[in-house]
Design a protein around this motif. Structure first.
Motif, PDB file in Angstrom:
ATOM      1  N   ALA A  45       7.307 -41.181  43.677  1.00 44.81           N
ATOM      2  CA  ALA A  45       7.984 -42.020  44.537  1.00 44.81           C
ATOM      3  C   ALA A  45       9.321 -42.029  44.426  1.00 44.81           C
ATOM      4  O   ALA A  45       9.991 -42.260  45.511  1.00 44.81           O
ATOM      5  N   LEU A  46      10.015 -41.687  43.447  1.00 40.81           N
ATOM      6  CA  LEU A  46      11.583 -41.630  43.296  1.00 40.81           C
ATOM      7  C   LEU A  46      11.922 -40.403  44.127  1.00 40.81           C
ATOM      8  O   LEU A  46      12.769 -40.119  44.850  1.00 40.81           O
ATOM      9  N   ARG A  47      11.159 -39.374  43.602  1.00 35.54           N
ATOM     10  CA  ARG A  47      11.507 -38.083  44.119  1.00 35.54           C
ATOM     11  C   ARG A  47      11.397 -38.061  45.714  1.00 35.54           C
ATOM     12  O   ARG A  47      12.275 -37.559  46.727  1.00 35.54           O
ATOM     13  N   ALA A  48      10.255 -38.632  46.351  1.00 38.42           N
ATOM     14  CA  ALA A  48      10.235 -38.652  47.731  1.00 38.42           C
ATOM     15  C   ALA A  48      11.047 -39.743  48.413  1.00 38.42           C
ATOM     16  O   ALA A  48      11.017 -39.895  49.736  1.00 38.42           O
ATOM     17  N   ASP A  49      11.700 -40.589  47.832  1.00 39.93           N
ATOM     18  CA  ASP A  49      12.517 -41.825  48.264  1.00 39.93           C
ATOM     19  C   ASP A  49      11.639 -42.747  49.083  1.00 39.93           C
ATOM     20  O   ASP A  49      11.853 -43.366  49.954  1.00 39.93           O
ATOM     21  N   ARG A  50      10.463 -42.749  48.467  1.00 42.23           N
ATOM     22  CA  ARG A  50       9.475 -44.048  48.832  1.00 42.23           C
ATOM     23  C   ARG A  50       9.688 -45.225  48.131  1.00 42.23           C
ATOM     24  O   ARG A  50       9.304 -46.385  48.345  1.00 42.23           O
ATOM     25  N   ALA A  51      10.548 -45.000  47.052  1.00 38.31           N
ATOM     26  CA  ALA A  51      10.990 -46.183  45.997  1.00 38.31           C
ATOM     27  C   ALA A  51      12.632 -45.770  45.713  1.00 38.31           C
ATOM     28  O   ALA A  51      12.581 -44.636  45.427  1.00 38.31           O
ATOM     29  N   ALA A  52      13.388 -46.823  45.348  1.00 40.93           N
ATOM     30  CA  ALA A  52      14.674 -46.422  45.150  1.00 40.93           C
ATOM     31  C   ALA A  52      14.960 -46.554  43.842  1.00 40.93           C
ATOM     32  O   ALA A  52      15.971 -46.196  43.165  1.00 40.93           O
ATOM     33  N   ILE A  53      14.190 -47.343  43.023  1.00 41.66           N
ATOM     34  CA  ILE A  53      14.411 -47.608  41.350  1.00 41.66           C
ATOM     35  C   ILE A  53      13.287 -48.117  40.702  1.00 41.66           C
ATOM     36  O   ILE A  53      12.398 -48.580  41.312  1.00 41.66           O
ATOM     37  N   GLU A  54      13.407 -47.913  39.317  1.00 43.45           N
ATOM     38  CA  GLU A  54      12.200 -48.307  38.456  1.00 43.45           C
ATOM     39  C   GLU A  54      12.801 -48.695  37.141  1.00 43.45           C
ATOM     40  O   GLU A  54      13.749 -47.783  36.545  1.00 43.45           O
ATOM     41  N   PHE A  55      12.923 -49.973  36.859  1.00 38.17           N
ATOM     42  CA  PHE A  55      13.766 -50.662  35.960  1.00 38.17           C
ATOM     43  C   PHE A  55      13.390 -50.452  34.333  1.00 38.17           C
ATOM     44  O   PHE A  55      14.219 -50.568  33.721  1.00 38.17           O
ATOM     45  N   ARG A  56      12.002 -50.070  34.159  1.00 42.71           N
ATOM     46  CA  ARG A  56      11.538 -50.194  32.925  1.00 42.71           C
ATOM     47  C   ARG A  56      12.086 -49.034  32.112  1.00 42.71           C
ATOM     48  O   ARG A  56      12.444 -48.935  30.929  1.00 42.71           O
ATOM     49  N   GLY A  57      12.197 -47.782  32.798  1.00 40.72           N
ATOM     50  CA  GLY A  57      12.556 -46.634  32.193  1.00 40.72           C
ATOM     51  C   GLY A  57      11.454 -45.515  32.294  1.00 40.72           C
ATOM     52  O   GLY A  57      10.499 -45.716  32.131  1.00 40.72           O
ATOM     53  N   LEU A  58      11.887 -44.318  32.064  1.00 38.77           N
ATOM     54  CA  LEU A  58      11.158 -42.883  32.155  1.00 38.77           C
ATOM     55  C   LEU A  58      11.668 -42.102  31.055  1.00 38.77           C
ATOM     56  O   LEU A  58      12.723 -42.185  30.530  1.00 38.77           O
ATOM     57  N   PRO A  59      10.829 -41.358  30.357  1.00 41.71           N
ATOM     58  CA  PRO A  59      11.217 -40.319  29.224  1.00 41.71           C
ATOM     59  C   PRO A  59      12.529 -39.313  29.913  1.00 41.71           C
ATOM     60  O   PRO A  59      12.489 -38.916  30.846  1.00 41.71           O
ATOM     61  N   PRO A  60      12.969 -38.519  28.805  1.00 41.13           N
ATOM     62  CA  PRO A  60      13.987 -37.569  29.196  1.00 41.13           C
ATOM     63  C   PRO A  60      13.404 -36.425  30.129  1.00 41.13           C
ATOM     64  O   PRO A  60      14.112 -36.230  30.915  1.00 41.13           O
ATOM     65  N   ALA A  61      12.257 -35.977  29.933  1.00 38.61           N
ATOM     66  CA  ALA A  61      11.562 -34.849  30.620  1.00 38.61           C
ATOM     67  C   ALA A  61      11.391 -35.312  32.125  1.00 38.61           C
ATOM     68  O   ALA A  61      11.900 -34.503  33.150  1.00 38.61           O
ATOM     69  N   ALA A  62      11.224 -36.635  32.362  1.00 37.68           N
ATOM     70  CA  ALA A  62      11.421 -37.126  33.670  1.00 37.68           C
ATOM     71  C   ALA A  62      12.649 -36.912  34.275  1.00 37.68           C
ATOM     72  O   ALA A  62      12.761 -36.859  35.668  1.00 37.68           O
ATOM     73  N   ARG A  63      13.725 -37.773  33.699  1.00 34.49           N
ATOM     74  CA  ARG A  63      14.904 -37.685  34.002  1.00 34.49           C
ATOM     75  C   ARG A  63      15.322 -36.174  34.320  1.00 34.49           C
ATOM     76  O   ARG A  63      15.855 -35.942  35.289  1.00 34.49           O
ATOM     77  N   ASP A  64      15.250 -35.135  33.322  1.00 34.09           N
ATOM     78  CA  ASP A  64      15.953 -33.861  33.760  1.00 34.09           C
ATOM     79  C   ASP A  64      15.016 -33.241  34.901  1.00 34.09           C
ATOM     80  O   ASP A  64      15.687 -32.567  35.542  1.00 34.09           O
ATOM     81  N   GLN A  65      13.812 -33.658  35.091  1.00 26.83           N
ATOM     82  CA  GLN A  65      13.191 -33.288  36.404  1.00 26.83           C
ATOM     83  C   GLN A  65      13.629 -33.775  37.506  1.00 26.83           C
ATOM     84  O   GLN A  65      13.950 -32.924  38.688  1.00 26.83           O
ATOM     85  N   LEU A  66      13.999 -34.914  37.744  1.00 26.41           N
ATOM     86  CA  LEU A  66      14.495 -35.722  38.900  1.00 26.41           C
ATOM     87  C   LEU A  66      15.908 -35.238  39.015  1.00 26.41           C
ATOM     88  O   LEU A  66      16.520 -35.055  40.172  1.00 26.41           O
ATOM     89  N   VAL A  67      16.665 -35.147  38.137  1.00 31.30           N
ATOM     90  CA  VAL A  67      18.252 -34.935  38.257  1.00 31.30           C
ATOM     91  C   VAL A  67      18.195 -33.402  38.701  1.00 31.30           C
ATOM     92  O   VAL A  67      18.993 -32.877  39.394  1.00 31.30           O
TER      93      VAL A  67
END
Length: 534
Positions: free
Chosen positions: A245-267
């Motif tokens: 959802a974040l990648r495709a811009d169907r949602a703009a933010i997720e407040f609880r948090g994601l793990p480092p791998a997800a961060r690195d992937q999206l960045v």
């Protein structure tokens, strides 16, 4: 309550560890709808007084007000609180036992009626003194309160049994929503299934387990806010769906948090189209030996378990793959009551020389007749960070000759085993909301005092040390009392083994401005401060 940071650096406070919004000094813009992700199924109910899950907070907090709160512009603060419905923070009287709050005039409920101090007092009485048949999940937090009254429509007075530094942080708990007295008088459970508050947004639609939508409250008492025209919260318990959802811009933010791998992937994929903030979390894993089972009733064995774990080198290595990072004691790192690194290094499990530490662990096991001990580690079937931490700990124990099998079970059986005492050692957690060390560290009291302690030990001295700290009002003396309680818990008796604290990585589309995260994922839902720059 199951509910309920960077590595250490001398002189670096908690606030310095919180990334600031990329918005900088930009002027907020008006308009637009923010779509955000709620990483859960539908909440069990909408009543924050009875619930302990972020699913309720992330879904419905934008529609409610509280009396006081952590400052939205500095959510990393562990000591500062600001008014929401009150007009100014009061100075206590009666030797610190009486707090009188003046309530804003002209505040409107979403149904158009006027909010008064009597609504505030009724809500707080429901939280502190719930009637029969009504659940208040945090009632034990407010044992210091003797009486709450509203002598008129603009004043709420809290009378305490004793002065305590724990009161204001407890008052700022984000679950303490203000409800309408008229509704509570008619049906104290109405708010479980319904939403009607005085917050920055008004509810417009709720599709169970799918989405919740709101529009800007034009009568909001914080003038000029919110900046958004509307909000949409999308329920998505699966991480893969949230990332997509974040990648495709169907949602703009997720407040609880994601793990480092997800961060690195999206960045890596989105570059400057995504922004990242991270923060230490008022939440950390704990290893709890079952004192009712041999040989864990022997302090020498418990000490050996702690001495085998290399926290100082393990934390930075784990932080690359799991949402744990900062070494700490029983108090959230960065709090004025937290131990320094030098203080921690004097205690069992924190020695800087790991080889010396492990040699002592082997000696203690031999002395206790527990060499080559075999046992089971009970763990929760949740990847981040439970399974990662459990695997690391077992590998550390192997280095002193222990043979440990990890028993990973779903959340229900995990709790059932701990509550029934049918385990050897459990990997669990102490997660709280507003940083409030005096109450947060109640987790380490004997289970007859604090039911959610699963060590099953009896320790009168622990209770005496905690009680002394709780009633101390001098900050310096209270810190000394906390050190004594902590040393007794982690060193002298080694009742528990505290592992590195969790941290959160929150990602947002770069056009989302004005957001800051905090030590608690329950506190960063201040959507009134957010605007869109697109």
């Amino acid at each position: 309550m199951s509910v309920r940071r960077g590595l250490w650096a001398a002189g670096v406070g908690l606030a310095a560890a919180i990334a600031t919004s990329s918005a900088g000094a930009q002027v907020p813009k008006r308009g637009g709808t923010l779509t955000y992700i709620i990483p859960a199924d539908a909440p069990p109910s909408f009543d924050a007084h009875r619930e302990t899950t972020f699913a309720t907070i992330h879904a419905a907090a934008p529609y409610y007000s509280v009396l006081i709160r952590v400052p939205p512009d500095n959510p990393a603060s562990t000591t500062d609180f600001v008014c929401d419905l009150c007009t100014e923070m009061p100075k206590p009287t009666d030797d610190g036992k009486t707090y009188s709050f003046k309530i804003r005039q002209g505040v409107k409920w979403h149904d158009g009626s006027t909010l008064t101090a009597r609504d505030v007092a009724a809500s707080w009485n429901m939280i502190v003194f719930p009637p029969k048949g009504v659940v208040s999940a945090r009632v034990s937090y407010y044992a210091m309160i003797d009486k709450i009254e509203a002598p008129d429509d603009t004043t709420v007075i809290f009378h305490l049994k004793r002065a305590t530094t724990a009161f204001l942080p407890a008052l700022a708990d984000p679950y303490t929503w203000i409800y309408k007295k008229e509704i509570l008088d008619r049906d104290p459970r109405w708010y479980e299934k319904n939403i009607m508050g005085s917050g920055p947004f008004k509810l417009t639609a709720y599709d169970i387990g799918q989405s919740i939508k709101g529009e800007r409250n034009k009568d909001y008492y914080h003038k000029g806010q919110p900046y958004l025209d509307g909000i949409i919260g999308i329920f998505a318990p699966k991480q893969s769906i949230r990332v997509e959802a974040l990648r495709a811009d169907r949602a703009a933010i997720e407040f609880r948090g994601l793990p480092p791998a997800a961060r690195d992937q999206l960045v890596g994929e989105l570059g400057d189209k995504i922004t990242v903030q991270d923060s230490d979390w008022n939440c950390g894993n704990i290893l709890t030996p079952n004192h009712q089972k041999k040989p864990f009733d022997d302090v020498r064995v418990r000490k050996a378990l702690a001495l085998a774990i290399d926290q100082w080198h393990g934390a930075p290595a784990l932080s690359k793959i799991a949402t744990v990072r900062t070494v700490g004691g029983i108090v959230f790192p960065g709090s004025p009551l937290a131990a320094t690194r030098a203080e921690l290094e004097q205690m069992t499990g924190y020695w800087p020389d790991i080889e010396k530490s492990r040699a002592e662990a082997r000696r203690l096991l031999k002395e206790a007749g527990a060499e080559h001990l075999k046992f089971e580690l009970l763990n929760r079937n949740v990847d981040q960070p439970y399974k990662y931490v459990g695997t690391w700990v077992i590998d550390e124990w192997k280095k002193i000759g222990l043979d440990v099998e990890q028993k990973v079970v779903p959340t229900g059986p995990w709790f059932s085993n701990m509550r029934a005492g049918t385990f050897d050692v459990a990997l669990e957690a102490n997660c709280q909301s507003v940083v409030n060390p005096v109450l947060d560290t109640g987790k380490y009291l004997p289970s007859k005092v604090y039911p959610e302690n699963y060590g099953y030990y009896d320790d009168a001295k622990s209770v005496a040390l905690y009680d002394k700290m709780q009633i101390e009002t001098d900050p310096k003396k209270q810190r000394e009392d906390m050190r004594a309680y902590e040393k007794h818990t982690l060193d002298t008796m080694t009742h528990e083994i505290v592992l590195p604290y969790w941290y959160r990585i929150v990602l947002a589309r770069s056009y989302v401005k004005g957001w800051k995260i905090s030590p608690s994922h329950y506190l960063n839902q201040n959507l009134a401060n957010i605007w869109l720059d697109k």
